[in-house]
Design a protein around this motif. Structure first.
Motif, PDB file in Angstrom:
ATOM      1  N   ARG A  88       0.830  -1.218   0.000  1.00 43.04           N
ATOM      2  CA  ARG A  88       0.000   0.000   0.000  1.00 43.04           C
ATOM      3  C   ARG A  88       0.856   1.255   0.000  1.00 43.04           C
ATOM      4  NH1 ARG A  88      -3.610  -0.589   4.899  1.00 43.04           N
ATOM      5  NH2 ARG A  88      -2.773  -2.658   5.177  1.00 43.04           N
ATOM      6  N   GLU A  89       2.051   1.152   0.557  1.00 39.59           N
ATOM      7  CA  GLU A  89       2.962   2.305   0.578  1.00 39.59           C
ATOM      8  C   GLU A  89       3.390   2.701  -0.828  1.00 39.59           C
ATOM      9  OE1 GLU A  89       3.870   4.288   3.171  1.00 39.59           O
ATOM     10  OE2 GLU A  89       2.325   3.131   4.223  1.00 39.59           O
ATOM     11  N   HIS A  90       3.324   1.766  -1.762  1.00 40.94           N
ATOM     12  CA  HIS A  90       3.738   2.063  -3.138  1.00 40.94           C
ATOM     13  C   HIS A  90       2.817   3.081  -3.806  1.00 40.94           C
ATOM     14  CE1 HIS A  90       5.701  -2.199  -3.359  1.00 40.94           C
ATOM     15  NE2 HIS A  90       6.225  -1.442  -2.427  1.00 40.94           N
ATOM     16  N   ILE A  91       1.589   3.215  -3.301  1.00 34.65           N
ATOM     17  CA  ILE A  91       0.670   4.196  -3.892  1.00 34.65           C
ATOM     18  C   ILE A  91       0.328   5.325  -2.924  1.00 34.65           C
ATOM     19  CG2 ILE A  91      -0.309   2.481  -5.456  1.00 34.65           C
ATOM     20  CD1 ILE A  91      -2.888   2.632  -3.689  1.00 34.65           C
ATOM     21  N   HIS A  92       0.874   5.258  -1.733  1.00 36.22           N
ATOM     22  CA  HIS A  92       0.590   6.283  -0.725  1.00 36.22           C
ATOM     23  C   HIS A  92       1.022   7.658  -1.227  1.00 36.22           C
ATOM     24  CE1 HIS A  92      -0.254   7.777   3.250  1.00 36.22           C
ATOM     25  NE2 HIS A  92       0.936   8.340   3.294  1.00 36.22           N
ATOM     26  N   ASN A  93       0.112   8.624  -1.112  1.00 33.36           N
ATOM     27  CA  ASN A  93       0.358  10.015  -1.497  1.00 33.36           C
ATOM     28  C   ASN A  93       0.593  10.235  -2.993  1.00 33.36           C
ATOM     29  OD1 ASN A  93      -0.010  11.069   1.076  1.00 33.36           O
ATOM     30  ND2 ASN A  93       2.135  10.789   1.620  1.00 33.36           N
ATOM     31  N   LEU A  94       0.229   9.267  -3.816  1.00 36.03           N
ATOM     32  CA  LEU A  94       0.309   9.486  -5.260  1.00 36.03           C
ATOM     33  C   LEU A  94      -0.993  10.135  -5.714  1.00 36.03           C
ATOM     34  CD1 LEU A  94       2.021   6.206  -6.510  1.00 36.03           C
ATOM     35  CD2 LEU A  94       3.060   8.435  -6.041  1.00 36.03           C
ATOM     36  N   PRO A  95      -0.954  10.905  -6.788  1.00 40.98           N
ATOM     37  CA  PRO A  95      -2.146  11.645  -7.222  1.00 40.98           C
ATOM     38  C   PRO A  95      -3.276  10.704  -7.688  1.00 40.98           C
ATOM     39  CG  PRO A  95      -0.351  11.911  -8.791  1.00 40.98           C
ATOM     40  CD  PRO A  95       0.199  11.155  -7.636  1.00 40.98           C
ATOM     41  N   ILE A  96      -4.381  10.758  -6.980  1.00 42.04           N
ATOM     42  CA  ILE A  96      -5.524   9.894  -7.275  1.00 42.04           C
ATOM     43  C   ILE A  96      -6.022  10.137  -8.696  1.00 42.04           C
ATOM     44  CG2 ILE A  96      -7.940   9.449  -6.685  1.00 42.04           C
ATOM     45  CD1 ILE A  96      -7.138   9.781  -3.756  1.00 42.04           C
ATOM     46  N   LYS A  97      -6.008  11.389  -9.128  1.00 44.14           N
ATOM     47  CA  LYS A  97      -6.474  11.722 -10.476  1.00 44.14           C
ATOM     48  C   LYS A  97      -5.683  10.950 -11.532  1.00 44.14           C
ATOM     49  CE  LYS A  97      -7.664  15.739 -13.263  1.00 44.14           C
ATOM     50  NZ  LYS A  97      -7.677  17.190 -13.342  1.00 44.14           N
ATOM     51  N   VAL A  98      -4.392  10.780 -11.314  1.00 41.64           N
ATOM     52  CA  VAL A  98      -3.548  10.043 -12.254  1.00 41.64           C
ATOM     53  C   VAL A  98      -3.801   8.543 -12.126  1.00 41.64           C
ATOM     54  CG1 VAL A  98      -1.164   9.487 -12.883  1.00 41.64           C
ATOM     55  CG2 VAL A  98      -1.776  11.833 -12.308  1.00 41.64           C
ATOM     56  N   LEU A  99      -3.880   8.050 -10.885  1.00 37.91           N
ATOM     57  CA  LEU A  99      -4.089   6.618 -10.671  1.00 37.91           C
ATOM     58  C   LEU A  99      -5.417   6.136 -11.250  1.00 37.91           C
ATOM     59  CD1 LEU A  99      -2.764   6.076  -7.023  1.00 37.91           C
ATOM     60  CD2 LEU A  99      -1.557   5.750  -9.196  1.00 37.91           C
ATOM     61  N   LYS A 100      -6.400   7.012 -11.313  1.00 34.20           N
ATOM     62  CA  LYS A 100      -7.704   6.640 -11.877  1.00 34.20           C
ATOM     63  C   LYS A 100      -7.593   6.218 -13.340  1.00 34.20           C
ATOM     64  CE  LYS A 100     -10.933   9.235  -9.032  1.00 34.20           C
ATOM     65  NZ  LYS A 100     -11.950  10.277  -8.989  1.00 34.20           N
ATOM     66  N   GLN A 101      -6.550   6.688 -14.026  1.00 34.87           N
ATOM     67  CA  GLN A 101      -6.349   6.385 -15.447  1.00 34.87           C
ATOM     68  C   GLN A 101      -5.642   5.051 -15.676  1.00 34.87           C
ATOM     69  OE1 GLN A 101      -4.219   9.601 -17.507  1.00 34.87           O
ATOM     70  NE2 GLN A 101      -4.388  10.754 -15.616  1.00 34.87           N
ATOM     71  N   ILE A 102      -5.021   4.505 -14.633  1.00 33.01           N
ATOM     72  CA  ILE A 102      -4.115   3.370 -14.809  1.00 33.01           C
ATOM     73  C   ILE A 102      -4.771   2.068 -14.354  1.00 33.01           C
ATOM     74  CG2 ILE A 102      -1.828   2.447 -14.287  1.00 33.01           C
ATOM     75  CD1 ILE A 102      -1.028   5.324 -13.430  1.00 33.01           C
ATOM     76  N   PRO A 103      -4.881   1.093 -15.235  1.00 31.62           N
ATOM     77  CA  PRO A 103      -5.400  -0.208 -14.825  1.00 31.62           C
ATOM     78  C   PRO A 103      -4.417  -0.933 -13.902  1.00 31.62           C
ATOM     79  CG  PRO A 103      -5.493   0.045 -17.218  1.00 31.62           C
ATOM     80  CD  PRO A 103      -4.671   1.178 -16.680  1.00 31.62           C
ATOM     81  N   LEU A 104      -4.972  -1.599 -12.924  1.00 27.66           N
ATOM     82  CA  LEU A 104      -4.200  -2.421 -11.991  1.00 27.66           C
ATOM     83  C   LEU A 104      -4.492  -3.884 -12.285  1.00 27.66           C
ATOM     84  CD1 LEU A 104      -2.459  -2.718  -9.347  1.00 27.66           C
ATOM     85  CD2 LEU A 104      -4.650  -2.828  -8.144  1.00 27.66           C
ATOM     86  N   VAL A 105      -3.455  -4.661 -12.490  1.00 29.68           N
ATOM     87  CA  VAL A 105      -3.576  -6.111 -12.615  1.00 29.68           C
ATOM     88  C   VAL A 105      -3.106  -6.691 -11.291  1.00 29.68           C
ATOM     89  CG1 VAL A 105      -2.716  -8.174 -13.797  1.00 29.68           C
ATOM     90  CG2 VAL A 105      -3.252  -6.101 -15.109  1.00 29.68           C
ATOM     91  N   TYR A 106      -3.902  -7.588 -10.726  1.00 28.40           N
ATOM     92  CA  TYR A 106      -3.596  -8.085  -9.388  1.00 28.40           C
ATOM     93  C   TYR A 106      -3.990  -9.544  -9.210  1.00 28.40           C
ATOM     94  CZ  TYR A 106      -8.583  -7.887  -8.351  1.00 28.40           C
ATOM     95  OH  TYR A 106      -9.939  -8.115  -8.366  1.00 28.40           O
ATOM     96  N   LEU A 107      -3.332 -10.192  -8.272  1.00 25.16           N
ATOM     97  CA  LEU A 107      -3.746 -11.508  -7.806  1.00 25.16           C
ATOM     98  C   LEU A 107      -4.809 -11.322  -6.729  1.00 25.16           C
ATOM     99  CD1 LEU A 107      -0.519 -13.663  -7.250  1.00 25.16           C
ATOM    100  CD2 LEU A 107      -2.386 -14.091  -8.853  1.00 25.16           C
TER     101      LEU A 107
END
Length: 163
Positions: free
Chosen positions: A92-111
């Motif tokens: 979770r620290e890998h995305i902590h304080n990153l801009p949500i507006k930008v993350l909304k554009q990026i697909p996440l592939v996960y197990l």
């Protein structure tokens, strides 16, 4: 890995509720067949290669591991896909304080065995995948999704997705 098994199974159980509503990694297959994909991992050479990624960004698709996300975004390079396999809460620290507006554009592939709070925190589209392991057999039958190769590292799955 045996030490992690109870956590993996707990996360898998908790994440079953979202598997049907999330995308399937197979939706991402064959979406960049004629192009070049670059897999970006986190390591000592990442910072020395950011300038090259900036130069070729318009010609490539970037698939990155979660630990590489912050350095990429700090360099104004938005990856096309982020992939997470690790069940640890520290991811979770890998995305902590990153801009949500930008993350909304990026697909996440996960197990489906990743930390449920990580999935809840991801604001963008999510695509589930499996790896070939007996722990996923039951869940795969109930919630079919595509399979990516992994033999212990997320880079394997990122490369498989790129191919």
């Amino acid at each position: 890995m045996l030490e992690r098994e109870p956590t993996l199974m707990q996360h898998l159980k908790a994440n079953k509720a979202i598997l049907d509503s999330d995308g399937d990694v197979r939706q991402l297959f064959s979406t960049h067949e004629q192009g070049v994909s670059v897999v970006v991992g986190a390591g000592p050479t990442l910072n020395t290669q950011l300038h090259l990624l900036e130069e070729i960004r318009s010609k490539i698709k970037i698939i990155c591991v979660s630990r590489a996300l912050k350095p990429l975004l700090d360099a104004q390079i938005i990856p096309d896909i982020v992939i997470i396999l690790d069940p640890e809460q520290s991811v979770r620290e890998h995305i902590h304080n990153l801009p949500i507006k930008v993350l909304k554009q990026i697909p996440l592939v996960y197990l489906p065995s990743v930390d449920p709070l990580m999935l809840q925190a991801w604001p963008g589209p999510r695509f589930a995948t499996y790896v070939e392991h007996k722990r996923y057999i039951e869940t795969m039958r109930a919630h079919p999704k595509g399979v990516l190769f992994s033999s212990g590292t997320v880079i394997h799955s990122a490369i498989d997705l790129a191919v």
